[in-house]
Design an enzyme around this catalytic site. Structure first.
Site, short mmCIF file in Angstrom:
data_model
loop_
_atom_site.label_atom_id
_atom_site.label_comp_id
_atom_site.label_asym_id
_atom_site.label_seq_id
_atom_site.Cartn_x
_atom_site.Cartn_y
_atom_site.Cartn_z
N HIS A 108 37.79 36.24 40.10
CA HIS A 108 38.15 37.65 40.37
C HIS A 108 37.60 38.56 39.28
CE1 HIS A 108 40.98 40.96 41.56
NE2 HIS A 108 40.81 41.25 40.28
N GLU A 109 37.80 38.17 38.03
CA GLU A 109 37.36 39.01 36.91
C GLU A 109 35.83 39.03 36.79
OE1 GLU A 109 39.28 41.02 35.45
OE2 GLU A 109 41.12 40.23 36.32
N GLU A 132 39.80 45.84 43.70
CA GLU A 132 40.64 44.66 43.54
C GLU A 132 40.50 43.72 44.73
OE1 GLU A 132 42.02 43.86 40.77
OE2 GLU A 132 41.19 45.72 40.01
#
Length: 307
Positions: free
Chosen positions: A157-158, A218
């Site tokens: 995700h990051e 996100e």
């Protein structure tokens, strides 16, 4: 009097139209840029052209300097885990598997000097700065009792934020919105209105728009992160148990990582929606058929296994 009213009505209509056009321009630009995503797996569309407003590599240079300062401070406080720390070895091993699959998403990633470090802190936090500078806090590993698959979901995700250049995109959109607000203020003054007031309204509208961009970033981070994890041999179904754990922690006090990463059933539903795209990638990475994949086993009591 009627002519004056018509004039003001036309001016207000023009002003409203300009506001809408400015917002439409900012929202519409992301579809114009090149799509560097792989041909299989998830499809999140094209990268935003708004990132081009910020000079290439500018944020990466700033991030590298900030990252180095953060690590130096942590080392001075004896909070930087050494290279032989078991959790550091673990994190770097996971990153080593994932990074090769990250490169096709962004040509610049081949030039990045990737780093992975661990900071001793109770914070439930992790990040990847522009340029591949990754940091985890012991709090997120220990509090959530993360499995390797769950670590990969967070790391993916990051990394996705860095690959999709969300930092540069957000900076570009903010600059564009700020410039649009000023121009609208000048336009309003030329029509006899309070330019500062109009610019303020436009700025507020821009801030609301940026909240939308944040939520979209996100979601994109989750989806691309799943793809990276699956290709690397980590079970993307861990995304479900990860956010269920986050939900349990969030009942007590929202951790820092959740301040911009909203958890909840909607997020889990979005993750599940993309299983058909990523599970075949995971099965292939594990060398088994999709039908022979066992359920994902949760390591926390009260959180069910994921089919």
């Amino acid at each position: 009097m009627m002519k004056i009213l018509k004039h003001h009505h036309f001016a207000m209509k023009s002003l409203s139209t300009s506001l809408l056009l400015a917002a439409g321009l900012i929202y519409g630009l992301p579809v114009l840029a090149q799509n560097n995503a792989p041909q299989e797996g998830v499809n999140v569309g094209k990268m935003s052209i708004m990132r081009k407003i910020v000079p290439s590599g500018a944020l990466e240079g700033q991030a590298a300097q900030q990252y180095m300062q953060t690590m130096q401070t942590a080392q001075q406080k004896r909070e930087l885990a050494p290279d032989n720390h078991p959790q550091v070895i673990r994190l770097r091993a996971i990153a080593k598997k994932m990074i090769p699959f990250a490169l096709p998403w962004n040509p610049r990633a081949k030039e990045w000097k990737w780093e992975v470090n661990l900071i001793a802190s109770t914070q439930i936090n992790a990040y990847c700065m522009p340029g591949g500078k990754i940091a985890f806090y012991t709090g997120i590993l220990d509090t959530l009792k993360l499995t390797d698959d769950e670590v990969a979901m967070i790391m993916g995700h990051e990394i996705a934020h860095a690959l999709r250049e969300h930092g540069a995109e957000r900076a570009g959109k903010s600059m564009a919105m700020s410039g649009a607000a000023k121009l609208l203020g000048i336009f309003a003054e030329s029509k006899g209105y309070d330019g500062n007031m109009v610019a303020g309204i436009a700025g507020t509208a821009g801030n609301v728009a940026m909240l939308k961009f944040s939520r979209e970033d996100e979601t994109e981070g989750d989806i691309v992160g799943m793809d990276l994890a699956a290709r690397s041999g980590f079970d993307p179904r861990a995304g479900v148990t990860l956010w269920q754990k986050m939900g349990l922690v969030n009942q007590k006090a929202p951790p820092k990582w959740l301040s911009t990463h909203p958890a909840g059933e909607d997020r889990i539903k979005e993750i599940r929606k993309h299983f058909p795209e990523v599970m075949p990638l995971y099965a292939r990475a594990k060398g088994v058929s999709l039908a022979n994949l066992p359920p994902y086993r949760s390591n926390v009591k009260g959180i069910p296994d994921v089919q």
